[in-house]
Design an enzyme around this catalytic site. Structure first.
Site: not given
Ligand SMILES: NC(=O)c1ccc[n+]([C@@H]2O[C@H](COP(=O)([O-])OP(=O)(O)OC[C@H]3O[C@@H](n4cnc5c(N)ncnc54)[C@H](OP(=O)(O)O)[C@@H]3O)[C@@H](O)[C@H]2O)c1
Length: 272
Positions: A46, A51, A76, A109
């Site tokens: 994704d 990004y 997106k 997005h």
């Molecule tokens: N459509 C939208 O508007 C939108 C908005 C936000 C995000 N997104 C998408 O959704 C994806 C995920 O959301 P997100 O990146 O905001 O947050 P998330 O996946 O909820 O959390 C990511 C965080 O959690 C940590 N983490 C991951 N696995 C872990 C584990 N097993 N144990 C401990 N910590 C862990 C990561 O750190 P480390 O990297 O240090 O492991 C990172 O800091 C994004 O990457 C993006 O592709 C879309």
């Protein structure tokens, strides 16, 4: 390791129920991250124009021996590219950066209601879809009012609504709205950006011999959601997909209900 289940979208295209989020994945880290993910069994990636890593994702995927047909790439449209012509151009620019002939899923997005352009933007999405360069099209961060307005003139119903969704912000009503309209819900920030401090989640982790992250991700799977956790660490990338060898029971799931604080970690689509 058990395979990631596939979910059939409203146009018959299948998407893996778990994928890798790539927000804030640095271009320098992309080869390591994608290699670790592919080796661990991830097939859904994704990204987004904003990004800044579409090109490094495309390069990393081309280096792998996994056939393109087995990989599911989402990107997106960024907010300032909304509008009919701008969308068509922005889509071609994303494809060129990715180095792909088609994407599997293209999303608006954010609705950006203050721009008042998402209806014409969707018309461009339908043209892209009919042209075959996106196997599925959808939206992100749309609420019921945005979707109702879009659906009033749409010829193609969005396949996906990608929204912030995690145990602290469960979005039950919006999920029901999506379901009633044949739209699959995809969870962004499924791990609430790494906040696992809750004792309920810790207790379930002990009960199942899993980590808190695995418990939270399994909760998404039990709810029928599509989750895209992000990590830049290969060990965590592997940890986050090792969730298909256990299940949460009804009592476990009920414990999550009390965790919903209805508070976002990210921006509000009404104003962002
Ligand atoms: N459509 C939208 O508007 C939108 C908005 C936000 C995000 N997104 C998408 O959704 C994806 C995920 O959301 P997100 O990146 O905001 O947050 P998330 O996946 O909820 O959390 C990511 C965080 O959690 C940590 N983490 C991951 N696995 C872990 C584990 N097993 N144990 C401990 N910590 C862990 C990561 O750190 P480390 O990297 O240090 O492991 C990172 O800091 C994004 O990457 C993006 O592709 C879309």
């Amino acid at each position: 390791m058990p395979a990631v289940p596939m979910i059939a979208l409203n146009n018959g295209v299948e998407i893996p129920q778990l994928g890798l989020g790539l927000w804030q994945i640095a271009n320098a880290d992309m080869p390591k991250v994608v290699e670790a993910a592919l080796n661990a069994g991830y097939r859904l990636f994704d990204t987004a124009a904003i990004y800044g890593n579409e090109a490094s994702l495309g390069q990393a995927l081309r280096r792998s021996s996994v056939p393109r047909s087995e990989i599911f790439v989402t990107t997106k449209l960024w907010n300032d590219e909304q509008g009919y012509e701008r969308t068509l151009n922005a889509f071609e620019a994303s494809l060129a950066r990715l180095g792909l002939d088609y994407v599997d899923l293209y999303l608006i997005h954010w609705p950006q209601p203050m721009r008042n352009k998402y209806v014409e933007t969707w018309q461009a999405f339908e043209k892209i879809y009919r042209g075959g360069k996106a196997r599925a099209i959808g939206v992100s961060n749309f609420g019921p009012a945005h979707l109702e307005r879009l659906l009033a003139t749409a010829n193609v119903v969005p396949s996906i609504n990608q929204i912030e969704l995690n145990p602290q912000f469960q979005q039950t009503a919006l999920c029901a709205f999506d379901r009633a309209h044949g739209i699959a819900t995809q969870s962004w920030s499924p791990l609430a950006r790494g906040d696992f401090s809750d004792p309920v989640v810790e207790a379930l982790a002990r009960k199942h011999g899993k980590t808190p992250a695995q418990i939270v991700l399994r909760w998404h799977i039990e709810r029928g959601l599509i989750a895209i956790p992000r990590s830049s660490h290969p060990a965590r990338i592997r940890e986050n997909i090792a969730i298909f060898d256990f299940a949460l029971d009804a009592d476990d799931m009920a414990k999550f209900t009390a965790l919903d604080t209805a508070r976002r970690t990210g921006p509000d689509p009404a104003t962002f």
